[in-house]
Design a protein around this motif. Structure first.
Motif, short mmCIF file in Angstrom:
data_model
loop_
_atom_site.label_atom_id
_atom_site.label_comp_id
_atom_site.label_asym_id
_atom_site.label_seq_id
_atom_site.Cartn_x
_atom_site.Cartn_y
_atom_site.Cartn_z
N GLN A 154 0.85 -1.12 -0.14
CA GLN A 154 0.01 0.20 -0.09
C GLN A 154 1.03 1.25 0.01
OE1 GLN A 154 -2.60 -0.46 3.25
NE2 GLN A 154 -3.66 -2.19 2.70
N THR A 155 1.85 1.22 0.82
CA THR A 155 3.10 2.38 0.88
C THR A 155 3.55 2.48 -0.51
OG1 THR A 155 3.37 2.11 3.20
CG2 THR A 155 4.84 3.42 1.93
N LEU A 156 3.90 1.46 -1.11
CA LEU A 156 4.55 1.64 -2.28
C LEU A 156 3.87 2.15 -3.54
CD1 LEU A 156 7.15 1.09 -4.09
CD2 LEU A 156 6.67 -1.38 -4.18
N VAL A 157 2.49 1.54 -3.48
CA VAL A 157 1.34 2.17 -4.44
C VAL A 157 1.20 3.68 -4.13
CG1 VAL A 157 -0.99 1.86 -5.07
CG2 VAL A 157 0.14 -0.15 -4.59
N ALA A 158 1.20 4.11 -3.02
CA ALA A 158 0.96 5.35 -2.72
C ALA A 158 2.01 6.11 -3.19
CB ALA A 158 0.77 5.63 -1.13
N ARG A 159 3.48 5.63 -3.00
CA ARG A 159 4.66 6.32 -3.70
C ARG A 159 4.57 6.48 -4.99
NH1 ARG A 159 9.26 3.07 -1.54
NH2 ARG A 159 10.67 4.30 -2.85
N ASP A 165 0.82 11.42 -10.17
CA ASP A 165 0.06 12.86 -9.82
C ASP A 165 0.85 14.00 -10.08
OD1 ASP A 165 -2.27 11.20 -9.30
OD2 ASP A 165 -1.96 11.45 -7.21
N ALA A 166 2.27 14.06 -9.59
CA ALA A 166 3.08 15.08 -9.87
C ALA A 166 3.53 15.42 -11.52
CB ALA A 166 4.42 14.89 -9.07
N MET A 210 -10.47 -6.24 -7.30
CA MET A 210 -8.97 -6.48 -6.68
C MET A 210 -8.16 -5.03 -6.94
SD MET A 210 -6.56 -7.87 -5.05
CE MET A 210 -7.16 -9.64 -4.66
N GLN A 211 -8.50 -4.56 -8.15
CA GLN A 211 -8.18 -3.24 -8.22
C GLN A 211 -8.53 -2.04 -7.34
OE1 GLN A 211 -8.35 -1.86 -12.47
NE2 GLN A 211 -8.16 -3.91 -13.22
N ALA A 212 -9.73 -2.22 -6.99
CA ALA A 212 -10.03 -1.15 -5.93
C ALA A 212 -9.53 -1.33 -4.89
CB ALA A 212 -11.81 -1.23 -5.80
N LYS A 213 -9.36 -2.57 -4.13
CA LYS A 213 -8.68 -2.92 -2.82
C LYS A 213 -7.29 -2.44 -3.01
CE LYS A 213 -7.59 -6.70 0.24
NZ LYS A 213 -6.20 -6.88 0.12
N THR A 214 -6.47 -2.73 -3.86
CA THR A 214 -5.06 -2.62 -3.86
C THR A 214 -4.62 -1.08 -4.35
OG1 THR A 214 -4.59 -3.45 -6.15
CG2 THR A 214 -4.47 -5.10 -4.14
N GLY A 215 -5.50 -0.56 -5.27
CA GLY A 215 -5.22 0.80 -5.81
C GLY A 215 -4.44 0.32 -7.17
N ILE A 216 -4.23 -0.72 -7.47
CA ILE A 216 -3.18 -0.89 -8.66
C ILE A 216 -4.18 -1.19 -10.09
CG2 ILE A 216 -1.66 -2.61 -9.70
CD1 ILE A 216 -0.77 -3.52 -7.14
N ASP A 217 -4.38 0.02 -10.69
CA ASP A 217 -5.16 -0.21 -11.67
C ASP A 217 -4.26 -0.26 -13.15
OD1 ASP A 217 -3.96 2.45 -12.20
OD2 ASP A 217 -6.20 3.46 -11.33
#
Length: 345
Positions: A154-159, A165-166, A210-217
């Motif tokens: 989750q931390t890696l996905v956020a990074r 986004d930048a 699964m994409q929604a859970k992990t944020g990995i789309d």
């Protein structure tokens, strides 16, 4: 102390039939026999039996266990340590599930209605994973079964999302570093098993939940694969001239999606000890050669530079699921395929 087969079966919880089978296939033969020919197991046999039972719980087939016992000098204490780690993980999973059930129980006892969306999502995710992996395979995928590892992802996905986004390009150095970190971690958290990686990819592609859970789309994965590819291209740069490098940049990612399934198939052939000259392995070698040439071109001198790059730059294998053992296994088949190609000219 000598144990007859029935005594050993009773004390270990195994069946006599299982012990007979282990003897018949040469996996565990008793060290002694009575004058009447009855099997007698000694203390030294217990070490081997413990290894067999442990490796079975790790999900290995009997054939794989036989190969492991024949070639490995791993001490029993290391196997026991691995068992303890596996049990610790199972306990953590059970503790987490118990906590969720206790919370559910409390809500129900108080006459409260559980949040239906959360409830359904949890059941959906449980069913979803079961559709793609066995329980033994889930234990090989800590990203699906270990809360601490899930948090790391989750931390890696956020990074990664923050870079996207930048507006940072996938080819930027910081994106390349993060793409490499992602793939190296992915190899670690899939037990370096390309077959599991292929199914994990398939689950993410086909399951919106699964994409929604992990944020990995899809967009995030495109960014990560682009960044990882850019990092590989940069590693090849010192070995190529300008024209070769331009060709690599233009073609490297075009057939990237074909590699994971091919790597998994080669790994499966290696694990099953299929001879390199088997028609199935030769077919894999032809496909490997075709994909290799898709970004190197067909000039033997240029292809040699790529091979030299792999010999001199070990980072090219990081995060790829390709191992030196796989390359060595495939080499004879590649030689046969190359000879076929020369003969066709």
């Amino acid at each position: 102390m000598l144990l007859k087969i029935g005594e050993l079966a009773r004390l270990t919880g195994l069946t006599v039939r299982t012990l007979h089978h282990y003897d018949n296939i040469g996996l565990l033969s008793p060290s002694a026999r009575t004058q009447a020919g009855y099997r007698l197991y000694q203390r030294g046999d217990m070490d081997r039996l413990h290894r067999i039972m442990a490796l079975r719980r790790f999900g290995l087939s009997l054939a794989e266990i036989a190969t492991s016992l024949a070639s490995s000098d791993l001490p029993l204490c290391a196997i026991v340590a691995k068992q303890i780690a596996m049990l610790d993980q199972q306990l953590a999973q059970a503790t987490s599930l118990r906590a969720r059930l206790l919370d559910l129980q409390t809500q129900l006892e108080q006459g409260q209605e559980p949040e239906l969306a959360d409830w359904l999502t949890t059941m959906e995710q449980m069913t979803m994973i079961d559709n793609y992996f066995t329980q033994d395979e889930v234990r090989q995928l800590p990203m699906l079964s270990d809360t601490a590892v899930e948090q790391e992802w989750q931390t890696l996905v956020a990074r990664v999302r923050a870079l996207m986004d930048a507006g940072v390009a996938a080819t930027a150095p910081q994106a390349q570093a993060l793409g490499t970190e992602w793939m190296v971690k992915l190899v670690r958290d899939t037990d370096a098993h390309p077959g599991l990686f292929v199914r994990l990819n398939s689950m993410h592609e086909k399951e919106p939940g699964m994409q929604a859970k992990t944020g990995i789309d899809e967009d995030l994965m495109r960014f990560v694969t682009g960044a990882f590819g850019a990092s590989r291209i940069a590693l090849y740069r010192p070995f190529l001239d300008d024209a070769e490098y331009a060709h690599l940049q233009a073609n490297y990612g075009k057939r990237a999606k074909e590699w994971p399934a091919l790597i998994a198939a080669v790994r499966a052939a290696l694990d099953s000890h299929t001879p390199p000259d088997d028609p199935a392995v030769l077919a894999l070698a032809r496909q490997w050669r075709e994909l290799f040439q898709s970004y190197t071109g067909t000039d033997p001198a240029t292809q040699l530079k790529f091979r030299q790059a792999h010999q001199q730059e070990p980072r090219l294998l990081q995060g790829s699921f390709v191992t030196p053992a796989m390359i060595a296994y495939l080499a004879p088949a590649m030689a046969i395929v190359a000879q076929e190609s020369r003969g066709a000219l």
